[in-house]
Design an enzyme around this catalytic site. Structure first.
Site, PDB file in Angstrom:
ATOM      1  N   CYS A 386       0.758  -1.153   0.038  1.00  0.00           N
ATOM      2  CA  CYS A 386      -0.003   0.028  -0.052  1.00  0.00           C
ATOM      3  C   CYS A 386       0.822   1.276  -0.166  1.00  0.00           C
ATOM      4  O   CYS A 386       1.196   1.497  -1.043  1.00  0.00           O
ATOM      5  CB  CYS A 386      -0.878  -0.045   1.016  1.00  0.00           C
ATOM      6  SG  CYS A 386      -2.461   0.934   0.900  1.00  0.00           S
ATOM      7  N   HIS A 515      -3.456  -4.998   0.171  1.00  0.00           N
ATOM      8  CA  HIS A 515      -3.044  -5.482   1.416  1.00  0.00           C
ATOM      9  C   HIS A 515      -2.853  -7.035   1.395  1.00  0.00           C
ATOM     10  O   HIS A 515      -4.028  -7.797   1.855  1.00  0.00           O
ATOM     11  CB  HIS A 515      -3.810  -4.994   2.760  1.00  0.00           C
ATOM     12  CG  HIS A 515      -3.627  -3.534   2.984  1.00  0.00           C
ATOM     13  ND1 HIS A 515      -2.437  -3.146   3.797  1.00  0.00           N
ATOM     14  CD2 HIS A 515      -4.358  -2.638   2.489  1.00  0.00           C
ATOM     15  CE1 HIS A 515      -2.530  -1.822   3.880  1.00  0.00           C
ATOM     16  NE2 HIS A 515      -3.528  -1.449   3.153  1.00  0.00           N
ATOM     17  N   GLU A 517      -1.553  -9.295   3.093  1.00  0.00           N
ATOM     18  CA  GLU A 517      -1.482  -9.984   4.341  1.00  0.00           C
ATOM     19  C   GLU A 517      -2.639 -10.265   5.022  1.00  0.00           C
ATOM     20  O   GLU A 517      -2.780 -11.054   5.841  1.00  0.00           O
ATOM     21  CB  GLU A 517      -0.598  -8.740   5.209  1.00  0.00           C
ATOM     22  CG  GLU A 517      -1.219  -7.475   5.698  1.00  0.00           C
ATOM     23  CD  GLU A 517      -0.990  -6.355   4.787  1.00  0.00           C
ATOM     24  OE1 GLU A 517      -0.752  -6.588   3.411  1.00  0.00           O
ATOM     25  OE2 GLU A 517      -1.273  -5.154   5.268  1.00  0.00           O
TER      26      GLU A 517
HETATM   27  N1  GLN Z   1      -1.944   6.828   3.150  1.00  0.00           N
HETATM   28  C1  GLN Z   1      -2.030   6.138   1.678  1.00  0.00           C
HETATM   29  C2  GLN Z   1      -3.479   6.234   1.158  1.00  0.00           C
HETATM   30  O1  GLN Z   1      -4.425   6.687   1.675  1.00  0.00           O
HETATM   31  C3  GLN Z   1      -1.645   4.655   1.957  1.00  0.00           C
HETATM   32  C4  GLN Z   1      -2.797   3.878   2.818  1.00  0.00           C
HETATM   33  C5  GLN Z   1      -2.179   2.542   3.188  1.00  0.00           C
HETATM   34  O2  GLN Z   1      -1.076   2.479   3.354  1.00  0.00           O
HETATM   35  N2  GLN Z   1      -3.096   1.622   3.863  1.00  0.00           N
HETATM   36  O3  GLN Z   1      -3.685   6.082  -0.080  1.00  0.00           O
END
Ligand code: GLN
Length: 539
Positions: A386, A515, A517
């Site tokens: 992410c 994600h 994970e």
């Molecule tokens: N802050 C980033 C976004 O909002 C990544 C979010 C995250 O890593 N879950 O896109």
């Protein structure tokens, strides 16, 4: 005949109530029953999405995009099934629903009261989860600790359910027995008090799981039995373990599953946990040592370092390591340290792989970008999750594609090259401070480009992964970055949103907007983590 098992915690938080709940579920599932689980969090927050992970731990995301407590992740990993927003209840959710109904005149002019309307709404939600998940057994974990003001209405819901259908409801108290160093003896008094406080709420525990450093001995069991009014055979030891995945096996050794069936006047059943046992055995086999660094920021709490914010990442690494027959050491690195001290980054040479997990806000971002730069140039296997993916795009733009002032508009809204930008549909939400539950959340499809690393390791072209973000790869820079060698190996088939980036001529350099994970389970390690660790092992 649906059955309900409530699990509440005594003495203090953090004693593994969630894992105990998940383990009981695992055992009942292994006996051939349909099992689901519900977590009740006493917070007024409607979901976990608005809570700082340092305070509350990881925000787990379900396939339907609910931002939940990390225990939902534990349930999914132990039960091997996907849960949804109905499996997560909070005070905020319950009150919101009741108030909305009152505003719609759905209470027909009656006074709407905290009791019984709040417990009734809770009961409705518990039963809905049991029904939709077609569960024979529904485990309900009541968050917080007995004696707290906040969870009383949920205990009241449990009491009302038992009163209504006594033969269908069971209460398990998971309580802690300290062994103070200066005394040298395991003490039962705090557990006695917890049990009494439960009695005050009208609930008599049917079983007590005694969490302690060691197994409970006979004198301890006798005391608890006598003072808590629970037959001795229903006092179960739950000593500290090396691995959480041992717990269902430990409980089974004490015949916990059949005791529960017996309490419900059901016939004993054999347990089928062959695969699980094999996995637990593999987890202890050791094998080559591989060191992984996780560079993040959500682990400081006063004088202590907590890794709860990254629990699914840690578990995903473990699952994959058993599959790869290696043993992994994880080190936690504060991203900001690399901003203060230029030389320190060289310590990354000591690692076989580096992960940059998800995150929000600008703190530590430049340190993470330095980390990515070091991994890229020194060919250290790198996995970006992410935010980790977004930062890898920024690093590549700045240092390979020559876009020196590249950034994400999350950190610099006026940057010259916004290679990561806020998603169009997010802009209005943010302008109106509409933050709760509004990110791009949950399962979205991704199409993988044939012949890429992503395609090879997933062994297919169509995948489904879970998301939680507001920013995205900015398509305006697609051609420039591709020309410089960035491979865009996965895209959302409907919107074209870039989901995966990777590099050639690097043993493993992959960033994913989602994600992975959240989808890893001990019996189903995730292909991305498997390949990452395989390369780390070679490294
Ligand atoms: N802050 C980033 C976004 O909002 C990544 C979010 C995250 O890593 N879950 O896109």
């Amino acid at each position: 005949m649906k059955k309900y098992i409530f699990v509440a915690g005594g003495v203090m938080s953090g004693i593994g109530k969630g894992i105990a709940t998940a383990s009981i579920g695992k055992i009942l599932k292994s006996k051939g029953f349909g099992v689901t689980a519900v977590k009740i969090d006493p917070y007024v927050n409607v979901d976990a999405g608005t809570m700082n992970p340092v305070e509350h731990g990881e925000v787990f995301v379900t396939k339907d995009g609910s931002e939940c407590d990390q225990d939902i992740g534990n349930y999914e990993r132990f039960l091997g099934r996907e849960l949804t927003k109905k499996n997560y209840i909070t005070t905020g959710k319950v009150y919101k629903a009741v108030i909305e109904r009152e505003r719609n005149l759905d209470y027909d002019g009656k006074c709407v009261e905290v009791v019984p309307d709040i417990p009734n709404e809770t009961i409705k939600r518990i039963k809905r989860a049991a029904k939709e998940d077609e569960a024979d057994f529904t485990l309900i974990e009541i968050g917080g600790t007995i004696g707290e003001y906040q969870n009383l209405l949920f205990l009241e819901a449990a009491r009302m359910m038992k009163l209504d259908e006594p033969e269908k409801v069971l209460f398990i108290l998971v309580s802690y027995l300290p062994t103070p160093k200066t005394i040298g003896e395991m003490k039962t008094k705090p557990t006695q008090n917890a049990s009494r406080r439960l009695n005050e709420a009208g609930i008599q525990p049917d079983m007590i799981l005694g969490r302690a450093e060691q197994p409970l001995d006979e004198p301890r069991k006798n005391k608890i039995s006598n003072f808590c009014n629970v037959e001795k055979k229903y006092i179960i030891s739950a000593p500290d373990v090396d691995s959480i995945y041992d717990i269902p096996l430990n409980f089974e050794r004490e015949e916990l599953g059949n005791m529960i069936l017996d309490k419900f006047n059901m016939k004993k059943q054999d347990t089928e946990m062959k695969e699980w046992k094999k996995m637990v055995k593999a987890s202890k086999n050791g094998g080559d040592k591989v060191s992984i660094a996780i560079v993040g920021k959500y682990f400081e709490t006063g004088q202590f370092t907590l890794t709860d914010s990254y629990i699914s990442v840690i578990e995903a690494v473990k699952h994959a390591s058993w599959d790869q027959e290696i043993s992994v050491d994880i080190d936690w690195i504060f991203a900001e340290e690399y901003e203060k001290d230029e030389e320190k980054i060289k310590e990354l040479d000591n690692y076989d792989g580096v992960i940059i997990p998800g995150g929000f806000g600008s703190r530590g971002v430049e340190g993470k970008i330095k980390t990515i730069n070091y991994c890229r140039e020194n060919k250290i296997p790198f996995l970006g999750l992410c935010l980790g993916m977004q930062l890898s795009v920024i690093e590549f733009s700045r240092n390979v594609a020559g876009l020196k002032k590249a950034n994400s508009t999350e950190f610099d809204s006026n940057c010259q090259y916004p290679v990561i930008d806020m998603m169009e549909e997010q802009k209005e939400l943010i302008e109106n401070s509409n933050f709760g539950g509004t990110m791009r959340l949950g399962d979205y499809k991704c199409k993988l480009k044939k012949g890429t690393k992503a395609n090879t390791l997933y062994e297919k072209t169509d995948i489904l992964e879970r998301h939680r973000h507001r920013y995205e790869f900015n398509d305006k820079f697609k051609d420039t970055l591709k020309k410089s060698g960035l491979i865009l190996s996965g895209k959302n088939p409907e919107t074209g949103l870039v989901e995966i980036v990777e590099l050639e001529e690097h043993p493993f350099f992959v960033g994913v907007q989602f994600h992975p994970e959240f989808k890893s389970a001990p019996l189903k390690p995730h292909p991305l983590f498997k390949e990452f660790l395989k390369t780390a092992k070679e490294h």
